[in-house]
Design an enzyme around this catalytic site. Structure first.
Site, PDB file in Angstrom:
ATOM      1  N   ARG A  42       0.659  50.481 -67.987  1.00  0.00           N
ATOM      2  CA  ARG A  42       0.750  51.468 -66.903  1.00  0.00           C
ATOM      3  C   ARG A  42       0.958  52.877 -67.446  1.00  0.00           C
ATOM      4  NH1 ARG A  42       3.708  47.941 -62.097  1.00  0.00           N
ATOM      5  NH2 ARG A  42       2.314  46.165 -62.372  1.00  0.00           N
ATOM      6  N   ASP A 149       9.152  51.528 -48.183  1.00  0.00           N
ATOM      7  CA  ASP A 149       8.840  51.243 -49.579  1.00  0.00           C
ATOM      8  C   ASP A 149       9.067  52.515 -50.387  1.00  0.00           C
ATOM      9  OD1 ASP A 149       7.238  48.738 -51.004  1.00  0.00           O
ATOM     10  OD2 ASP A 149       6.995  50.625 -52.091  1.00  0.00           O
TER      11      ASP A 149
END
Length: 279
Positions: A42, A149
């Protein structure tokens, strides 16, 4: 141009440890040594997106502008794995036990919080379960689902309610017909959730480690498959906060590999990772 091998060699222990500490401080998520390869993958995408040449360069950017980079970085490193009616027994319990019980109580008000909503499949699954349970009664009740979230990108997907058709292929046909409309032409592989279930849900960005603006009480809180990324101390702190926000006898629903640990004494187990608040 820096290739993947060069970048991997530049992921020093100092850089990795700094990133792990940054993520923990900002989100409570623990990145152990076992996550190093995931961080590398990532991190590599982040470096390319930011047109940098090394992990160290990005660490310096985080140090010089920690607040400015926070949202982008957390979005990039968090995991968002979800699907409609994932861990179906939780929705079965809502439909067969909890919602009928709440309807019978007749309070006319129900609040459900999906605290790690990802791209929206979970709150929409809750909304469909509510619609199927209430039928025409819903017109006279105040029922709301809060979906939060930490990742603003996945929240936007949830707000739009647009998904690949293959994501609902295994769903019962009557639910597909009622709650999804299929696209046409270039969008024929996509579906969009109907306003019937969209109107039940409010999507909001929220870091569980920060202040919670909502006051509750919630009849049901979903916090599934996110606690596994926190250490025990943070888990216990979250359980205490969930407990305070739950209505008397409210439900806390966790993921399949999660448990309450030392906080179990304040709840009664009523199903697989389904816990009822004790008063």
């Amino acid at each position: 141009m820096t290739n993947a091998r060069d970048i991997k060699q530049q992921l020093s222990d100092d850089d990795f440890n700094f990133v792990c500490d940054y993520v923990y401080q900002k989100s409570g998520i623990v990145l152990s040594d076992s996550k190093r390869e995931m961080v590398y993958r990532r991190f590599t995408r982040i470096i390319r997106d930011r047109h940098l040449t090394s992990f160290s360069d990005y660490c310096e950017l985080l140090k010089s502008d920690p607040e400015g980079e926070e949202r982008y970085f957390i979005n990039a490193v968090t995991t968002n794995l979800t699907s409609f009616f994932r861990e179906e027994h939780h929705f079965d319990y809502l439909a067969q036990h909890e919602l009928p019980h709440l309807i019978k109580k007749g309070s006319k008000r129900i609040r459900i919080w999906c605290s790690a909503s990802s791209t929206g499949e979970e709150p929409y699954s809750i909304a469909m379960t509510v619609k199927e349970s209430f039928k025409t009664l819903l017109n006279t009740w105040d029922v709301k689902i809060l979906a939060t979230d930490i990742d603003s990108n996945v929240l936007n997907t949830g707000k739009q309610g647009i998904y690949e058709y293959k994501g609902i292929e295994d769903m019962p046909e009557h639910l597909v017909k009622k709650y999804f409309s299929r696209g046409m032409g270039v969008n024929s592989t996509k579906v969009k959730t109907t306003s019937d279930i969209q109107n039940l849900i409010t999507f909001k960005e929220l870091n569980l480690m920060n202040d919670w603006p909502m006051k509750g009480p919630f009849d049901v809180i979903f916090c599934r498959n996110v606690l596994i990324y926190f250490d025990k101390k943070t888990q216990l702190e979250l359980f205490e906060r969930f407990h305070k926000l739950l209505a008397p006898n409210g439900l806390l629903i966790l993921g399949h590999s999660e448990n309450l640990g030392a906080f179990q004494q304040y709840f009664k187990s009523v199903g697989r990772t389904i816990f009822r608040k004790l008063d």
